[in-house]
Design a protein around this motif. Structure first.
Motif, PDB file in Angstrom:
ATOM      1  N   TRP A  85     -43.702 -29.889  30.598  1.00  0.00           N
ATOM      2  CA  TRP A  85     -44.929 -30.683  30.772  1.00  0.00           C
ATOM      3  C   TRP A  85     -45.967 -29.883  31.536  1.00  0.00           C
ATOM      4  O   TRP A  85     -47.132 -29.808  31.152  1.00  0.00           O
ATOM      5  CB  TRP A  85     -44.573 -31.970  31.519  1.00  0.00           C
ATOM      6  CG  TRP A  85     -45.697 -32.960  31.528  1.00  0.00           C
ATOM      7  CD1 TRP A  85     -45.940 -33.928  30.597  1.00  0.00           C
ATOM      8  CD2 TRP A  85     -46.724 -33.071  32.511  1.00  0.00           C
ATOM      9  NE1 TRP A  85     -47.056 -34.620  30.945  1.00  0.00           N
ATOM     10  CE2 TRP A  85     -47.565 -34.134  32.106  1.00  0.00           C
ATOM     11  CE3 TRP A  85     -47.015 -32.388  33.691  1.00  0.00           C
ATOM     12  CZ2 TRP A  85     -48.669 -34.517  32.847  1.00  0.00           C
ATOM     13  CZ3 TRP A  85     -48.120 -32.768  34.428  1.00  0.00           C
ATOM     14  CH2 TRP A  85     -48.936 -33.821  34.011  1.00  0.00           C
ATOM     15  N   VAL A  86     -45.517 -29.241  32.599  1.00  0.00           N
ATOM     16  CA  VAL A  86     -46.413 -28.431  33.430  1.00  0.00           C
ATOM     17  C   VAL A  86     -47.055 -27.340  32.586  1.00  0.00           C
ATOM     18  O   VAL A  86     -48.256 -27.092  32.671  1.00  0.00           O
ATOM     19  CB  VAL A  86     -45.626 -27.813  34.607  1.00  0.00           C
ATOM     20  CG1 VAL A  86     -46.367 -26.623  35.201  1.00  0.00           C
ATOM     21  CG2 VAL A  86     -45.369 -28.861  35.670  1.00  0.00           C
ATOM     22  N   ARG A  87     -46.244 -26.695  31.733  1.00  0.00           N
ATOM     23  CA  ARG A  87     -46.753 -25.605  30.927  1.00  0.00           C
ATOM     24  C   ARG A  87     -47.801 -26.097  29.941  1.00  0.00           C
ATOM     25  O   ARG A  87     -48.762 -25.426  29.620  1.00  0.00           O
ATOM     26  CB  ARG A  87     -45.592 -24.956  30.173  1.00  0.00           C
ATOM     27  CG  ARG A  87     -45.868 -23.512  29.851  1.00  0.00           C
ATOM     28  CD  ARG A  87     -44.644 -22.855  29.269  1.00  0.00           C
ATOM     29  NE  ARG A  87     -43.619 -22.592  30.244  1.00  0.00           N
ATOM     30  CZ  ARG A  87     -42.324 -22.762  30.009  1.00  0.00           C
ATOM     31  NH1 ARG A  87     -41.910 -23.201  28.866  1.00  0.00           N
ATOM     32  NH2 ARG A  87     -41.443 -22.478  30.941  1.00  0.00           N
ATOM     33  N   ARG A  88     -47.612 -27.332  29.469  1.00  0.00           N
ATOM     34  CA  ARG A  88     -48.552 -27.831  28.463  1.00  0.00           C
ATOM     35  C   ARG A  88     -49.824 -28.402  29.066  1.00  0.00           C
ATOM     36  O   ARG A  88     -50.827 -28.537  28.381  1.00  0.00           O
ATOM     37  CB  ARG A  88     -47.863 -28.899  27.619  1.00  0.00           C
ATOM     38  CG  ARG A  88     -46.920 -28.234  26.646  1.00  0.00           C
ATOM     39  CD  ARG A  88     -46.322 -29.212  25.685  1.00  0.00           C
ATOM     40  NE  ARG A  88     -45.294 -28.543  24.909  1.00  0.00           N
ATOM     41  CZ  ARG A  88     -44.374 -29.194  24.209  1.00  0.00           C
ATOM     42  NH1 ARG A  88     -44.365 -30.498  24.183  1.00  0.00           N
ATOM     43  NH2 ARG A  88     -43.472 -28.528  23.542  1.00  0.00           N
ATOM     44  N   HIS A  89     -49.780 -28.792  30.302  1.00  0.00           N
ATOM     45  CA  HIS A  89     -50.971 -29.388  30.932  1.00  0.00           C
ATOM     46  C   HIS A  89     -51.334 -28.659  32.222  1.00  0.00           C
ATOM     47  O   HIS A  89     -51.211 -29.228  33.310  1.00  0.00           O
ATOM     48  CB  HIS A  89     -50.733 -30.863  31.242  1.00  0.00           C
ATOM     49  CG  HIS A  89     -50.212 -31.647  30.089  1.00  0.00           C
ATOM     50  ND1 HIS A  89     -51.031 -32.181  29.130  1.00  0.00           N
ATOM     51  CD2 HIS A  89     -48.956 -31.963  29.728  1.00  0.00           C
ATOM     52  CE1 HIS A  89     -50.306 -32.807  28.229  1.00  0.00           C
ATOM     53  NE2 HIS A  89     -49.031 -32.688  28.562  1.00  0.00           N
ATOM     54  N   PRO A  90     -51.781 -27.424  32.106  1.00  0.00           N
ATOM     55  CA  PRO A  90     -52.042 -26.653  33.340  1.00  0.00           C
ATOM     56  C   PRO A  90     -53.148 -27.262  34.206  1.00  0.00           C
ATOM     57  O   PRO A  90     -53.027 -27.287  35.433  1.00  0.00           O
ATOM     58  CB  PRO A  90     -52.447 -25.274  32.810  1.00  0.00           C
ATOM     59  CG  PRO A  90     -52.785 -25.469  31.383  1.00  0.00           C
ATOM     60  CD  PRO A  90     -52.071 -26.683  30.897  1.00  0.00           C
ATOM     61  N   ALA A  91     -54.186 -27.800  33.566  1.00  0.00           N
ATOM     62  CA  ALA A  91     -55.304 -28.343  34.346  1.00  0.00           C
ATOM     63  C   ALA A  91     -54.868 -29.575  35.133  1.00  0.00           C
ATOM     64  O   ALA A  91     -55.152 -29.697  36.333  1.00  0.00           O
ATOM     65  CB  ALA A  91     -56.461 -28.690  33.419  1.00  0.00           C
ATOM     66  N   VAL A  92     -54.151 -30.469  34.442  1.00  0.00           N
ATOM     67  CA  VAL A  92     -53.692 -31.684  35.107  1.00  0.00           C
ATOM     68  C   VAL A  92     -52.757 -31.326  36.255  1.00  0.00           C
ATOM     69  O   VAL A  92     -52.809 -31.916  37.342  1.00  0.00           O
ATOM     70  CB  VAL A  92     -52.965 -32.610  34.106  1.00  0.00           C
ATOM     71  CG1 VAL A  92     -52.524 -33.882  34.784  1.00  0.00           C
ATOM     72  CG2 VAL A  92     -53.868 -32.917  32.916  1.00  0.00           C
TER      73      VAL A  92
END
Lengths: 207, 190
Positions: A85-92
């Motif tokens: 999840w972290v890898r897919r949503h770096p901005a969030v």
């Protein structure tokens, strides 16, 4: 179609990507050109030779290779799901991290001092402090806001602004006069909202 | 419904060890054949296969389900093979003049291992000659040729594996075929 073009078309034919009308053109050329006929025959033969040479599986992998591969794998990391999840949503993720750090520092400042704290603007010297109680004496007037942390506020006199008490409460005498609002804040979250609201008010005010 | 390999990869991603083992059994042999033909060497082939599965395992999270699993795994394996050949080229100087590379440039021939374990089929003279010709092909042509004739991939699939435009794959295919025609065409007797 000349011979040069015919050779290009032959390869497309061998790639199995030749359109029907082009194939007809090639056939016409081949009928009149023995050299190209021979070339296509040898190319087709070469292809057959390659297939036959590649098909043999005489090079077998060692029988224990699959086992060795499986044994050499690292243990799967535990935190797979959120890592993905972290890898897919770096901005969030960055935003969350920032918010977390900010929250942490707010909580730290909130938790840190349990000493009595008083903010009262220019009229602070009119206040009387007895132990943990901040008193606005009768007949005295505080012109701005009064903010007290970790203590009790007893208002006998007059406050022209808001009275805010963090982790404490307000006692009002019958003679008390408060022009603004009274607010008691007990929890960290409320304290945070209060701070943010105060900050927003300031921001709006400064415009 | 997704293809079986894709489903296995997704299961493996969730930590299903048996799904991953299944992928190793499905592709281990194919990859070994490809790597052996590419590198011409058993040890390298073995290393490439191991390394490929290790990378697949580590990057399951990044596997894009819209890509065929075979495309993905062949891509990893062929990149590893080409890397190996590139490194080897620095070690051995293979740019001997007079080598029959003709118009094909780039890194090339490799020291094939000679020994043949007993369980291996003895090759015919012709097959051996064709093998040797394939081994003198520069790596980028050899990769295209092996993916086409050994793994039976279409030009489109090869383009995806090697991350090249289809037109480039076509050109390489044609050149490789012409090269092979010059080298071994005379062996063909209809």
């Amino acid at each position: 179609m000349d011979c040069r073009m015919a050779v290009r078309v032959m390869h497309e034919y061998l790639d199995r990507e030749l359109a029907r009308d082009r194939l007809a053109e090639l056939e016409t050329h081949l009928r009149g050109c023995p050299a190209c006929r021979n070339r296509l025959e040898i190319l087709t033969g070469t292809e057959a030779l390659i297939r036959s040479a590649c098909a043999g599986r005489e090079a077998l992998p060692p029988a224990d290779l699959p086992d060795r591969i499986l044994r050499s794998l690292p243990a799967p990391p535990r935190s797979r799901k959120w890592a993905r999840w972290v890898r897919r949503h770096p901005a969030v993720t960055a935003a969350c991290f920032f918010a977390l750090v900010m929250l942490g520092s707010w909580l730290a400042t909130w938790n840190q001092d349990d000493r009595l704290r008083v903010e009262a603007g220019p009229d602070a010297d009119r206040l009387v402090i007895e132990g943990n109680t901040v008193i606005v004496p009768a007949g005295q007037k505080v012109s701005g806001d009064l903010v007290v942390a970790n203590g009790t506020v007893r208002v006998d006199g007059e406050v022209e602004g808001n009275v805010t008490v963090i982790d404490g409460h307000v006692l009002l005498a019958s003679s008390a006069q408060i022009a603004g609002e009274i607010q008691e804040i007990d929890r960290a979250v409320d304290w945070l909202f209060f701070r943010i609201n105060a900050w927003l008010d300031k921001l709006m005010g400064s415009r | 419904m997704k293809p079986m390999e894709t489903r296995l990869a997704l299961l493996a991603r969730k930590g299903d060890g048996r799904a991953f083992a299944e992928l190793v059994h499905l592709y281990g042999d194919k990859l070994y054949q490809l790597a052996y033909r590419m590198t011409g060497n058993r040890q390298d082939a073995e290393d490439v296969v191991q390394e490929t599965f290790l990378r697949v395992f580590r990057n399951l999270d990044r596997y894009d389900e819209n890509l065929k699993f075979s495309t993905w795994i062949y891509r990893i394996a062929s990149n590893l093979c080409i890397d190996r050949l590139r490194k080897r080229r620095i070690v051995y100087s293979l740019d001997a003049p007079g080598a029959d590379r003709e118009d094909l440039d780039g890194y090339s021939a490799l020291p094939a291992d000679e020994h043949t374990p007993e369980h291996e089929v003895v090759l015919t003279e012709t097959q051996r000659a064709v093998r040797q010709a394939i081994e003198t092909l520069p790596a980028k042509y050899r990769a295209v040729m092996l993916l086409r004739y050994m793994q039976d991939l279409s030009l489109q699939e090869i383009a995806e594996v090697l991350e090249l435009p289809v037109t480039t794959v076509k050109t390489r295919m044609h050149r490789a075929r012409e090269y092979m025609r010059r080298k071994v065409g005379h062996l063909f007797k209809p």
